[in-house]
Design an enzyme around this catalytic site. Structure first.
Site, mmCIF file in Angstrom:
data_model
loop_
_atom_site.group_PDB
_atom_site.id
_atom_site.type_symbol
_atom_site.label_atom_id
_atom_site.label_comp_id
_atom_site.label_asym_id
_atom_site.label_seq_id
_atom_site.Cartn_x
_atom_site.Cartn_y
_atom_site.Cartn_z
ATOM 1 C CE1 TYR A 1 -3.155 -2.939 0.280
ATOM 2 C CE2 TYR A 1 -3.456 -2.470 2.607
ATOM 3 C CZ TYR A 1 -3.752 -3.222 1.491
ATOM 4 O OH TYR A 1 -4.649 -4.261 1.581
ATOM 5 C CG HIS B 1 -1.494 -8.888 -0.238
ATOM 6 N ND1 HIS B 1 -1.045 -7.593 -0.228
ATOM 7 C CD2 HIS B 1 -2.840 -8.789 -0.323
ATOM 8 C CE1 HIS B 1 -2.071 -6.760 -0.306
ATOM 9 N NE2 HIS B 1 -3.169 -7.469 -0.364
ATOM 10 C CB SER C 1 -14.141 -4.913 -0.512
ATOM 11 O OG SER C 1 -12.942 -4.295 -0.912
ATOM 12 N N PRO C 2 -16.195 -5.059 2.642
ATOM 13 C CG PRO C 2 -16.416 -4.532 4.907
ATOM 14 C CD PRO C 2 -15.391 -4.619 3.800
ATOM 15 C CG LEU C 3 -19.082 -0.894 3.738
ATOM 16 C CD1 LEU C 3 -18.584 0.442 4.267
ATOM 17 C CD2 LEU C 3 -20.547 -1.100 4.107
ATOM 18 N NE ARG D 1 -13.274 -4.416 -5.040
ATOM 19 C CZ ARG D 1 -12.043 -4.796 -4.711
ATOM 20 N NH1 ARG D 1 -11.181 -3.898 -4.299
ATOM 21 N NH2 ARG D 1 -11.676 -6.060 -4.774
ATOM 22 C CG LEU E 1 -22.899 -3.078 -0.871
ATOM 23 C CD1 LEU E 1 -22.205 -4.234 -0.166
ATOM 24 C CD2 LEU E 1 -24.340 -3.431 -1.189
#
Length: 331
Positions: free
Chosen positions: A58, A128, A207-209, A211, A214
């Site tokens: 990152y 990763h 990414s539970p939303l 990305r 949601l």
């Protein structure tokens, strides 16, 4: 003083039911704001969110260095997770399409991460991406040596197939498998989740939303050219129009429980089991505070069932093969 948020387990680590994905503070989601990122990290700890998730790629190490500023004074409040294995272009900081899961690279990578983070031990260290050309036994064997040396406390895999997870766990207990999972990303439910449960491996959902899709925000639905989401199938053409319409139905469900679409999406994931730990990513305090409220949100089972039945348009990424393929055999 941190507030109480429900706790879950990753191996012998006690973590907040929701963690914080830190990637966007340094990488992939437009311009970074260092001061706001640091304020968000500190606010997370104040709220009791103790699982901070980063990776060496990152920003080519920038994100680990950013976390080091917080770890310097608040190390004992943090369950620290980072990753290695995805190679990047030093000039662009973007993935170059290659991974390296070799034992030699693993030993080099962990020392570099420890140095950037300014710590003596990483609580949860992930590969990763499994390297298709390196037996997973070699990669995990090197990681097990890190545990023996005290450099790492628990080990995990990110975006691994069920068979890779099973082979890895035969070498050393895999405390966590991190993979994309949300109302809009369900492919891991076929084999990865059942295998993780069989092995006692916690599923850490990134990414539970979806990305950002949601959340129902206009910015998420229309990412700029410097935002990598503009390259993903779900943000293109008719797919995007269909998915935005689905989010409106989620908004209606959220209105019924006095919450936001994002909070309902997180509550749905938390309801999938006590062995699930979502790590929504954000770089702003405003969204962090909204996300944390999902940890105690109660959504009726009928609404959870309706959310489970939603089917988004388009694949989650152009290449979804990570959770379907294994590495080469050992020996």
């Amino acid at each position: 003083m941190s507030t109480q948020i429900p706790r879950r387990s990753i191996g012998d680590l006690e973590v907040s039911a929701l963690g914080l994905g830190c990637m966007g503070m340094s990488f992939a989601y437009g311009e970074a704001d260092r001061d706001e990122a640091l304020a968000t990290l500190n606010r997370a700890l104040d709220l009791g969110v103790n699982l901070l998730d980063t990776a060496d790629m990152y920003g080519n190490g920038h994100n680990e260095q950013l976390l080091a500023e917080v770890l310097r004074t608040r190390r004992d409040e943090v369950v620290l997770a980072t990753k290695f294995g995805i190679l990047t272009d030093p000039e662009t900081s973007m993935p170059n399409g290659q991974v390296d899961g070799s034992a030699a690279y693993a030993r080099k990578a962990v020392d570099a991460s420890l140095s950037r983070l300014g710590v003596d031990q990483i609580d949860l260290y992930y590969l990763h991406r499994p390297d298709p050309q390196v037996p997973i036994e070699e990669s995990v064997g090197a990681m097990a040596q890190m545990v023996d040396a005290g450099k790492v406390r628990q080990i995990g895999l990110s975006e691994a197939s069920a068979e890779t997870l099973r082979r890895a766990n035969a070498v050393h207990q895999i405390a966590a498998v991190q993979t994309e999972w949300s109302i809009f990303s369900r492919d891991i439910e076929r084999a990865v989740v059942p295998t993780a449960r069989e092995l006692g491996t916690t599923v850490v959902a990134y990414s539970p939303l979806g990305r950002g899709l949601l959340t129902g925000s206009a910015a998420a639905a229309k990412p700029g050219d410097d935002d990598f989401r503009s390259t993903l199938p779900r943000w293109q053409g008719d797919n995007l129009d269909k998915n935005v319409a689905l989010v409106e139905r989620i908004r209606e469900i959220a209105d019924g429980v006095d919450s936001t679409p994002g909070q309902v999406a997180l509550a749905w994931l938390l309801a999938q089991g006590e062995d699930v730990v979502p790590i929504p990513g954000t770089k702003r305090r405003k969204y962090l505070e909204e996300n944390v409220k999902a940890a105690t949100l109660v959504v009726p089972q009928s609404a959870l069932d309706e959310l489970s039945a939603l089917e988004p348009a388009g694949d989650r990424t152009p290449d979804m093969s990570w959770v379907e393929r294994d590495t080469v055999a050992a020996g």
